[in-house]
Design a protein around this motif. Structure first.
Motif, mmCIF file in Angstrom:
data_model
loop_
_atom_site.group_PDB
_atom_site.id
_atom_site.type_symbol
_atom_site.label_atom_id
_atom_site.label_comp_id
_atom_site.label_asym_id
_atom_site.label_seq_id
_atom_site.Cartn_x
_atom_site.Cartn_y
_atom_site.Cartn_z
ATOM 1 N N GLU A 1 29.226 62.061 47.412
ATOM 2 C CA GLU A 1 28.415 61.569 46.834
ATOM 3 C C GLU A 1 27.467 60.450 47.888
ATOM 4 O OE1 GLU A 1 29.448 59.724 43.067
ATOM 5 O OE2 GLU A 1 30.674 61.122 42.583
ATOM 6 N N GLU B 1 33.144 60.979 54.214
ATOM 7 C CA GLU B 1 32.270 61.404 52.969
ATOM 8 C C GLU B 1 32.717 60.157 51.858
ATOM 9 O OE1 GLU B 1 33.505 65.615 53.984
ATOM 10 O OE2 GLU B 1 34.725 63.876 53.758
ATOM 11 N N THR C 1 25.160 66.443 51.534
ATOM 12 C CA THR C 1 25.242 64.943 50.799
ATOM 13 C C THR C 1 24.099 64.118 51.810
ATOM 14 O OG1 THR C 1 26.575 63.359 50.154
ATOM 15 C CG2 THR C 1 27.119 64.270 52.690
#
Length: 431
Positions: free
Chosen positions: A180, A147, A274
């Motif tokens: 993000e 991530e 995400t």
């Protein structure tokens, strides 16, 4: 805690845990914690059976350790890197020397085992080459999936779908903060990592899910993935279009380069928490323009995996069967539990040398739990693994292993935020 044992290493590496700038795309970077200023950290590579020594210097402001994920560490429990269980954490300004035998062969990785440091990018690939591979390939490439979290890691709560939704006490499960984006080898999709191939060659992709929380689905436009290994050990080759890989899991897949062009290697978070990641499979003959193709619907199932090596020692009725219920507090709770207990205020799971042990895991929560056992591989279905996803919504998984590696080991959910809030147990051998 066990005393470290040292010998005569065949390979030596030096790592420094330090704060440094992490660049994920042109003009986009953040301050992270890395090994030797690199993200992912430097590849550590050895041939199976060699002795490896790694000296780690802690230049951080906090204590740290390193866990060698996938290594059985037979006779080297002191090198397992679990603070308070196998070693005292390494204080700032201090160093520690890890040494272990490179076993088993396969695709593994290393990472911090202190708090939420894994989600600060303290991780890297650990590759142990087989002396006698059961497959043929021309080249190889390692893809580390993760991530993108440029902010400080913190426990939040979610509704059970895997994405963070605010502060603690909000009527949800303890969970990861929202990411993000998705990184492949430390790169965002707008400036992706590239895997170079020649037409007609066979490339072995080593896939590592180093994410703190996300389970990913991976596929390559217009190409098969022929799965050959899972968590290190070899399996009978099985062609698929996509596979799911949970936190801590590894898969090796051979890709035959039969379609010249520049093809996306697509990585999507299974729970859509995400945005997707992307790398490129780039043929030497390509003009560089990205080719958009199709990914088929054949997805790898656990039942597709069949170990190359004999599993006879894991068969038959176990000497000890342990039922483990995985659950969490939905109404504003702050713990994940095994049998209602949250680590460290939890009873150890004691076993005896030589036993055939069975864990029967039942998931009474809506979220997946990738459960990882240190120091051992276990049989699930017809394959040897060290990490397995227990599905949500009443999912059940049974694993069998042989207690042939005495010491004090750790068993936990590899969703970092589930482990940090209690889903872990110590597994000591009885004296």
């Amino acid at each position: 805690m066990p005393e470290p044992q040292y010998g005569d290493p065949d390979r030596e590496y030096q790592l420094s845990a330090t704060e440094s700038e992490v660049i994920v795309a042109g003009g986009e970077s953040y301050n992270g914690w890395t090994y030797n200023g690199e993200y992912p950290g430097p590849e550590i590579r050895a041939v199976e059976g060699e002795r490896v020594r790694v000296t780690i210097e802690n230049d951080l402001s906090e204590e740290t350790t390193i866990h060698w994920h996938g290594m059985v560490l037979d006779g080297d429990n002191a090198m397992d890197g679990v603070p308070g269980v196998t070693q005292a954490a390494i204080e700032p300004g201090e160093e520690f020397v890890y040494e272990f035998d490179a076993e088993p062969a396969g695709t593994h990785w290393y990472h911090s085992h202190v708090g939420l440091q894994l989600d600060r990018e303290l991780l890297g690939p650990l590759i142990i080459e087989e002396r006698d591979p059961h497959i043929e390939y021309d080249t190889e490439a390692t893809l580390v999936l993760d991530e993108y979290l440029p902010t400080e890691p913190r426990v939040e709560t979610s509704n059970g779908n895997g994405g963070g939704m605010g502060g603690m006490g909000g009527g949800g499960f303890p969970d990861a903060p929202p990411a993000e984006g998705t990184l492949i080898n430390g790169r965002l999709p707008d400036e992706p990592a590239t895997v170079d191939v020649e037409e007609g060659s066979r490339i072995r992709l080593r896939l590592i899910n180093a994410a703190a929380a996300a389970t990913y689905e991976i596929g390559i436009d217009d190409h098969d993935l022929v799965v050959t290994h899972t968590d290190g050990p070899a399996v009978e080759p099985v062609p698929v279009d996509t596979l799911e890989i949970g936190p801590g899991e590894r898969y090796d897949a051979v890709v035959e380069a039969r379609s010249p062009g520049t093809w996306p290697i697509q990585v999507r978070a299974v729970n859509k928490s995400t945005s997707a990641g992307r790398a490129l499979l780039d043929y030497d003959q390509s003009d560089g323009d990205v080719t958009e193709g199709e990914i088929g619907s054949r997805q790898l199932q656990l039942s597709d995996l069949h170990a190359i090596d004999s599993l006879d020692e894991y068969r038959g009725e176990p000497d000890r069967t342990i039922d483990l219920t995985l659950s969490g507090e939905m109404m504003g709770g702050d713990e994940w539990t095994i049998n209602g207990q949250a680590y460290p205020d939890a009873d150890p799971i004691s076993i005896e040398e030589g036993e055939h042990v069975r864990f029967r895991m039942a998931n009474r929560s809506p979220m997946r739990h990738p459960m990882h056992l240190h120091g051992h591989h276990f049989v699930v279905g017809d394959a040897l693994k060290d990490t397995v996803i227990v599905p949500g919504h009443m999912g059940e998984i049974t694993i069998d292993f042989v207690a042939d590696n005495s010491g004090a080991w750790f068993f936990h959910c590899h969703h970092l935020y589930h482990m940090e809030t209690g889903m872990a147990r110590e597994v000591p051998y009885e004296k």
